[in-house]
Design a protein around this motif. Sequence first.
Motif, PDB file in Angstrom:
ATOM      1  N   LEU A 108      45.398  30.153  37.524  1.00 59.85           N
ATOM      2  CA  LEU A 108      45.843  30.411  39.062  1.00 59.85           C
ATOM      3  C   LEU A 108      45.321  29.570  40.034  1.00 59.85           C
ATOM      4  N   VAL A 109      44.092  29.342  39.907  1.00 58.67           N
ATOM      5  CA  VAL A 109      43.440  28.474  41.087  1.00 58.67           C
ATOM      6  C   VAL A 109      44.040  27.310  41.072  1.00 58.67           C
ATOM      7  N   GLU A 110      44.414  26.598  40.002  1.00 59.25           N
ATOM      8  CA  GLU A 110      45.133  25.257  39.970  1.00 59.25           C
ATOM      9  C   GLU A 110      46.501  25.461  40.569  1.00 59.25           C
ATOM     10  N   ALA A 111      47.265  26.274  40.409  1.00 60.13           N
ATOM     11  CA  ALA A 111      48.669  26.809  40.884  1.00 60.13           C
ATOM     12  C   ALA A 111      48.493  26.948  42.132  1.00 60.13           C
ATOM     13  N   CYS A 112      47.652  27.427  42.605  1.00 59.92           N
ATOM     14  CA  CYS A 112      47.384  28.015  44.134  1.00 59.92           C
ATOM     15  C   CYS A 112      46.779  26.770  44.817  1.00 59.92           C
ATOM     16  N   GLY A 113      46.588  25.600  44.556  1.00 60.77           N
ATOM     17  CA  GLY A 113      46.037  24.369  44.950  1.00 60.77           C
ATOM     18  C   GLY A 113      44.565  24.572  45.218  1.00 60.77           C
ATOM     19  N   ASP A 114      43.843  25.209  44.681  1.00 62.39           N
ATOM     20  CA  ASP A 114      42.553  25.399  44.822  1.00 62.39           C
ATOM     21  C   ASP A 114      41.764  25.618  46.229  1.00 62.39           C
ATOM     22  N   PRO A 115      42.316  26.652  46.660  1.00 58.34           N
ATOM     23  CA  PRO A 115      42.062  27.153  47.996  1.00 58.34           C
ATOM     24  C   PRO A 115      40.424  27.655  47.854  1.00 58.34           C
ATOM     25  N   GLN A 116      40.139  28.224  49.002  1.00 60.35           N
ATOM     26  CA  GLN A 116      38.777  28.931  49.088  1.00 60.35           C
ATOM     27  C   GLN A 116      38.874  30.151  48.896  1.00 60.35           C
ATOM     28  N   ALA A 117      40.156  30.965  48.884  1.00 59.89           N
ATOM     29  CA  ALA A 117      40.283  32.089  48.527  1.00 59.89           C
ATOM     30  C   ALA A 117      41.636  32.633  48.051  1.00 59.89           C
ATOM     31  N   ILE A 118      41.815  33.524  47.121  1.00 65.61           N
ATOM     32  CA  ILE A 118      43.255  34.001  46.692  1.00 65.61           C
ATOM     33  C   ILE A 118      43.323  35.351  46.960  1.00 65.61           C
ATOM     34  N   SER A 119      44.219  36.025  47.432  1.00 65.49           N
ATOM     35  CA  SER A 119      44.361  37.153  47.695  1.00 65.49           C
ATOM     36  C   SER A 119      45.682  37.692  46.882  1.00 65.49           C
ATOM     37  N   ILE A 120      45.458  38.707  46.019  1.00 63.25           N
ATOM     38  CA  ILE A 120      46.471  39.304  45.114  1.00 63.25           C
ATOM     39  C   ILE A 120      46.853  40.629  45.196  1.00 63.25           C
ATOM     40  N   ASN A 121      48.276  40.910  45.488  1.00 62.74           N
ATOM     41  CA  ASN A 121      48.876  42.186  45.784  1.00 62.74           C
ATOM     42  C   ASN A 121      48.724  43.142  44.519  1.00 62.74           C
ATOM     43  N   PHE A 122      48.388  44.714  44.869  1.00 63.74           N
ATOM     44  CA  PHE A 122      48.401  45.352  44.086  1.00 63.74           C
ATOM     45  C   PHE A 122      49.626  45.655  43.418  1.00 63.74           C
ATOM     46  N   GLN A 123      49.838  46.246  42.373  1.00 60.62           N
ATOM     47  CA  GLN A 123      51.092  46.895  41.875  1.00 60.62           C
ATOM     48  C   GLN A 123      50.570  48.294  40.947  1.00 60.62           C
ATOM     49  N   HIS A 146      56.074  51.713  40.782  1.00 55.89           N
ATOM     50  CA  HIS A 146      56.830  51.749  41.732  1.00 55.89           C
ATOM     51  C   HIS A 146      57.431  50.083  41.741  1.00 55.89           C
ATOM     52  N   ASN A 147      58.591  49.958  42.546  1.00 58.79           N
ATOM     53  CA  ASN A 147      59.118  48.618  42.720  1.00 58.79           C
ATOM     54  C   ASN A 147      57.888  47.788  43.458  1.00 58.79           C
ATOM     55  N   PRO A 148      57.605  46.736  42.672  1.00 57.38           N
ATOM     56  CA  PRO A 148      56.227  45.766  43.110  1.00 57.38           C
ATOM     57  C   PRO A 148      56.411  45.392  44.671  1.00 57.38           C
ATOM     58  N   ASP A 149      57.817  45.285  45.246  1.00 57.92           N
ATOM     59  CA  ASP A 149      57.753  44.892  46.682  1.00 57.92           C
ATOM     60  C   ASP A 149      57.587  46.099  47.672  1.00 57.92           C
ATOM     61  N   LEU A 150      57.576  47.281  47.289  1.00 60.35           N
ATOM     62  CA  LEU A 150      57.830  48.443  48.364  1.00 60.35           C
ATOM     63  C   LEU A 150      56.964  49.387  47.645  1.00 60.35           C
ATOM     64  N   TRP A 151      56.059  49.975  48.343  1.00 57.14           N
ATOM     65  CA  TRP A 151      55.125  51.175  48.011  1.00 57.14           C
ATOM     66  C   TRP A 151      55.017  52.188  49.220  1.00 57.14           C
ATOM     67  N   VAL A 159      45.443  44.372  48.776  1.00 55.45           N
ATOM     68  CA  VAL A 159      45.126  43.227  47.823  1.00 55.45           C
ATOM     69  C   VAL A 159      43.778  43.257  47.390  1.00 55.45           C
ATOM     70  N   LYS A 160      43.270  42.360  46.520  1.00 54.14           N
ATOM     71  CA  LYS A 160      41.934  42.223  46.140  1.00 54.14           C
ATOM     72  C   LYS A 160      41.819  40.591  45.881  1.00 54.14           C
ATOM     73  N   SER A 161      40.548  40.144  46.277  1.00 58.13           N
ATOM     74  CA  SER A 161      40.634  38.610  46.634  1.00 58.13           C
ATOM     75  C   SER A 161      39.650  37.948  45.436  1.00 58.13           C
ATOM     76  N   LEU A 162      39.997  36.687  45.142  1.00 59.46           N
ATOM     77  CA  LEU A 162      39.075  35.650  44.463  1.00 59.46           C
ATOM     78  C   LEU A 162      38.636  34.817  45.470  1.00 59.46           C
ATOM     79  N   VAL A 163      37.013  34.825  45.514  1.00 53.89           N
ATOM     80  CA  VAL A 163      36.534  33.965  46.590  1.00 53.89           C
ATOM     81  C   VAL A 163      35.631  32.856  46.289  1.00 53.89           C
ATOM     82  N   ASN A 223      47.488  44.672  38.509  1.00 54.02           N
ATOM     83  CA  ASN A 223      47.817  45.821  38.040  1.00 54.02           C
ATOM     84  C   ASN A 223      46.561  46.806  38.329  1.00 54.02           C
ATOM     85  N   HIS A 224      47.059  47.844  38.898  1.00 54.09           N
ATOM     86  CA  HIS A 224      45.994  48.908  39.218  1.00 54.09           C
ATOM     87  C   HIS A 224      46.419  50.456  38.524  1.00 54.09           C
ATOM     88  N   TYR A 225      45.540  50.743  37.592  1.00 53.64           N
ATOM     89  CA  TYR A 225      45.658  51.922  36.754  1.00 53.64           C
ATOM     90  C   TYR A 225      44.972  53.053  37.542  1.00 53.64           C
TER      91      TYR A 225
END
Length: 342
Positions: A108-123, A146-151, A159-163, A223-225
């Motif tokens: 994931l870090v490689e795909a995102c270009g090794d940024p300083q933070a990555i925030s990922i949306n809940f489903q 739900h539809n992952p684009d609408l809640w 979101v939650k974030s990798l830092v 994924n949020h259960y």
Amino acid sequence: MRVTAVTCVKNEGPFLLEWIAFNQLIGVTDHLFYSNDCSDGTDDLLDALAARGICQHLPNPAEGRNYQMEALKDARRQDIVMQADWVWIADVDEFLNIHVGDHTIPALVEACGDPQAISINFQFFANNGIEAFEDAPVIGQFTRSHNPDLWCGEAAIEVKSLVRHDFPLKYYGAHRPFQKGKERPEWTDGSARRVPHRFLVAANPRRIRRFPAHGARAHATLNHYALRSLDSYLVKNDRGDVNRENRAFDDTYWRERNDPAWEDTSIQRYLPDLNKALAELKKYKDIKDLHDACVTAHIAKRDELLQQDSYREMQAQLRAASTLPPQEEAMLISLGLMDPAA
């Protein structure tokens, strides 16, 4: 790559091993747990895991009720966090579902270009009519959301974030880091796009921890259960997530997260390896016995709660609740497409 997951727990014993094993599969190398006021054996299990070097377990330092923020403040001083390349702050009912490469955090870090933070949306994954608690992986039991684009009528989803270790950190938030002054770190969503500017600078209080999910989840989803089984939700309520004193129980939280409109089984790619990893953890007799004790306590708490009229009423109310989110139902009624409930 050293990745440290940080979390706070109270009475989450039956779910700890799955979360640890899953995180290890996606590349988490270290776990820091803070616990408080546990009565189901969570703290005993964490102590046993810590004794085997599988995690680090500390009592939550909070003196009031601000458990999460006080723990995150303390975490910054811990070597397990200070020495990490990346820090992942999440809850035990949240699973980072990575869609790219070998489905790990390094990919994931490689795909995102090794940024300083990555925030990922809940489903948010629905209960979908599952009543009984089962001691089996949560990610295999709950497949509808739900539809992952609408809640709940919102295009912007939390979101939650990798830092990364060199993020210009002022302090960790539960959902995102906050940066010092006017610094502008390299910060992407789950599709390697820069996060929206107003989110980055925390300019809008309503968007401090959310931004539109559409197009933001190409490489990962969270994924949020939050509900799990009806049994577990009753126990979760007793743990203190909902204050029912002197007022009727409100099923809004449940209904907002119990929309089964969408099927998503993508996270089950991890299940075969997850089951093997769980079996390896349970080869330690003390770990297995303490896990089983947590499961027994979880079921016993459900049985105890259902001796109370208020919990039997809550159980019946949740069984009967509409699977339409309240906001969607209100819109349909206002448009004359649905009759109000009697």
